[in-house]
Write a protein that holds these residues in place. Structure first.
Motif, PDB file in Angstrom:
ATOM      1  N   SER A   1       0.284  -1.123   0.766  1.00  0.00           N
ATOM      2  CA  SER A   1      -0.145   0.055   0.005  1.00  0.00           C
ATOM      3  C   SER A   1       0.547   1.276  -0.151  1.00  0.00           C
ATOM      4  O   SER A   1      -0.149   2.494  -0.567  1.00  0.00           O
ATOM      5  N   LYS A   2       2.078   0.952   0.373  1.00  0.00           N
ATOM      6  CA  LYS A   2       3.196   2.025   0.644  1.00  0.00           C
ATOM      7  C   LYS A   2       4.148   1.997  -0.584  1.00  0.00           C
ATOM      8  O   LYS A   2       5.158   3.066  -0.355  1.00  0.00           O
ATOM      9  N   ASN A   3       3.835   1.139  -0.966  1.00  0.00           N
ATOM     10  CA  ASN A   3       5.670   0.629  -2.029  1.00  0.00           C
ATOM     11  C   ASN A   3       6.456   1.472  -1.520  1.00  0.00           C
ATOM     12  O   ASN A   3       8.030   1.395  -2.143  1.00  0.00           O
ATOM     13  N   GLN A   4       6.595  -0.087  -0.271  1.00  0.00           N
ATOM     14  CA  GLN A   4       7.807   0.416   0.450  1.00  0.00           C
ATOM     15  C   GLN A   4       8.380  -0.661   1.168  1.00  0.00           C
ATOM     16  O   GLN A   4       7.659  -1.801   1.238  1.00  0.00           O
ATOM     17  N   PHE A   5       9.702  -1.050   1.172  1.00  0.00           N
ATOM     18  CA  PHE A   5       9.745  -2.500   2.512  1.00  0.00           C
ATOM     19  C   PHE A   5      10.613  -1.920   3.608  1.00  0.00           C
ATOM     20  O   PHE A   5      11.854  -1.059   3.773  1.00  0.00           O
ATOM     21  N   SER A   6      10.620  -3.011   4.976  1.00  0.00           N
ATOM     22  CA  SER A   6      11.261  -2.442   5.907  1.00  0.00           C
ATOM     23  C   SER A   6      12.161  -3.215   6.549  1.00  0.00           C
ATOM     24  O   SER A   6      11.869  -4.673   6.419  1.00  0.00           O
ATOM     25  N   LEU A   7      12.977  -2.557   7.564  1.00  0.00           N
ATOM     26  CA  LEU A   7      13.601  -3.529   8.306  1.00  0.00           C
ATOM     27  C   LEU A   7      13.715  -3.208   9.444  1.00  0.00           C
ATOM     28  O   LEU A   7      13.412  -2.459  10.311  1.00  0.00           O
ATOM     29  N   GLN A   8      13.232  -4.716  10.593  1.00  0.00           N
ATOM     30  CA  GLN A   8      13.527  -3.970  11.676  1.00  0.00           C
ATOM     31  C   GLN A   8      14.963  -5.157  12.491  1.00  0.00           C
ATOM     32  O   GLN A   8      15.172  -6.078  12.242  1.00  0.00           O
ATOM     33  N   LEU A   9      15.531  -4.619  12.821  1.00  0.00           N
ATOM     34  CA  LEU A   9      16.822  -5.432  13.619  1.00  0.00           C
ATOM     35  C   LEU A   9      16.486  -5.721  15.362  1.00  0.00           C
ATOM     36  O   LEU A   9      16.792  -4.223  15.663  1.00  0.00           O
ATOM     37  N   LYS A  10      16.221  -7.079  15.938  1.00  0.00           N
ATOM     38  CA  LYS A  10      15.903  -6.762  17.672  1.00  0.00           C
ATOM     39  C   LYS A  10      17.019  -6.561  18.952  1.00  0.00           C
ATOM     40  O   LYS A  10      18.310  -7.230  18.205  1.00  0.00           O
ATOM     41  N   SER A  11      17.110  -6.067  19.530  1.00  0.00           N
ATOM     42  CA  SER A  11      18.174  -6.370  20.598  1.00  0.00           C
ATOM     43  C   SER A  11      19.863  -6.379  19.983  1.00  0.00           C
ATOM     44  O   SER A  11      21.050  -7.242  19.972  1.00  0.00           O
ATOM     45  N   VAL A  12      20.041  -5.098  19.535  1.00  0.00           N
ATOM     46  CA  VAL A  12      20.900  -4.660  18.619  1.00  0.00           C
ATOM     47  C   VAL A  12      21.827  -4.728  20.488  1.00  0.00           C
ATOM     48  O   VAL A  12      21.476  -3.875  21.386  1.00  0.00           O
ATOM     49  N   THR A  13      23.143  -4.358  19.784  1.00  0.00           N
ATOM     50  CA  THR A  13      24.310  -4.839  20.426  1.00  0.00           C
ATOM     51  C   THR A  13      25.356  -2.958  20.106  1.00  0.00           C
ATOM     52  O   THR A  13      24.514  -2.932  18.877  1.00  0.00           O
ATOM     53  N   ARG A  14      26.150  -2.947  20.364  1.00  0.00           N
ATOM     54  CA  ARG A  14      27.033  -2.250  20.122  1.00  0.00           C
ATOM     55  C   ARG A  14      27.680  -2.503  18.678  1.00  0.00           C
ATOM     56  O   ARG A  14      28.391  -1.990  17.479  1.00  0.00           O
TER      57      ARG A  14
END
Lengths: 121, 107
Positions: free
Chosen positions: A78-91
């Motif tokens: 619907s927004k013509n996009q894609f996304s990234l989620q990266l959980k529990s990030v560290t340095r």
């Protein structure tokens, strides 16, 4: 001409979730010949392939080894996009993150402008 | 998973020189091998796809060749704008993987 525009925060706290979005113009995220990819670059690791999504008769998602189990890639038609989620990030997740498009067999092109994401408290 | 090994990790050369960068795959990748040029503060640029094909706008001094699982990027007549870091990447099977990079510096 396909263009990609990234957005998302440049600072994420440790243990939180990194979220980035890539808006596509000039093509459709549901294109039957395209694939949509996330890559990151850091001085320590160089270029690192994180994962991709594409649509053929169904949505397919592939993830890279180093982030498997923490990563989610989604497409939003619907927004013509894609996304990234990266959980529990560290340095160690501090890097420049890029989105990129690929016409299969013809390499990653174009690329988004890049987002420097720092993981810090 | 396929591992990509690049050599050398760094290289010094002068304008006008010809340089060669090698990338070896841990198993066959057919011709699904791409080369990228990376400059500080800029998005990577696709130089070669399919082992030897040049995207529109890439100068012909960039040449890619393939011999089994060994791939070569040759840059002839180095220009000042060619000093950058170069990466190979296999797009044969997921997870796709990059080489470690080759930093090309001015001598």
């Amino acid at each position: 001409q396909v263009q990609l525009q990234q957005s998302g925060p440049g600072l994420v706290r440790p243990s939180q979730t990194l979220s980035l979005t890539c808006v596509i113009s000039g093509d459709r995220v549901s294109s039957l010949t395209g694939a949509w990819t996330w890559i990151r670059q850091s001085p320590l690791r160089g270029l690192e392939w994180l994962g991709r999504t594409y649509f053929r008769s169904r949505w397919v998602i592939d993830y890279g080894v180093s982030v498997r189990g923490r990563i989610i890639i989604n497409a939003d038609t619907s927004k013509n996009q894609f996304s990234l989620q990266l959980k529990s990030v560290t340095r160690e997740d501090t890097a420049v993150y890029y989105c990129a498009g690929e016409t299969l067999g013809r390499g990653l092109d174009p690329w988004g402008q890049g987002t420097l994401v720092s993981v810090s408290s | 998973d396929i591992q990509m090994t690049q050599s050398p990790s760094s290289l010094s050369a002068s304008v006008g020189d010809r340089v060669t960068i090698i990338c070896r795959a841990s198993q066959g990748v057919s011709r699904f091998l791409n080369w990228f040029q990376v400059k500080p503060g800029k998005a990577p640029k696709l130089l070669i796809y399919g082992a030897s094909s040049l995207p529109s706008g890439v100068p012909s001094r960039f040449i890619g060749t393939e011999s089994g699982t060994e791939f070569t990027l040759t840059i002839s007549n180095l220009q000042p704008e060619d000093f950058a870091t170069y990466y190979c990447q296999q797009s044969y099977s997921v997870p796709y993987s990059f080489g470690q990079g080759t930093n090309l510096e001015i001598k």
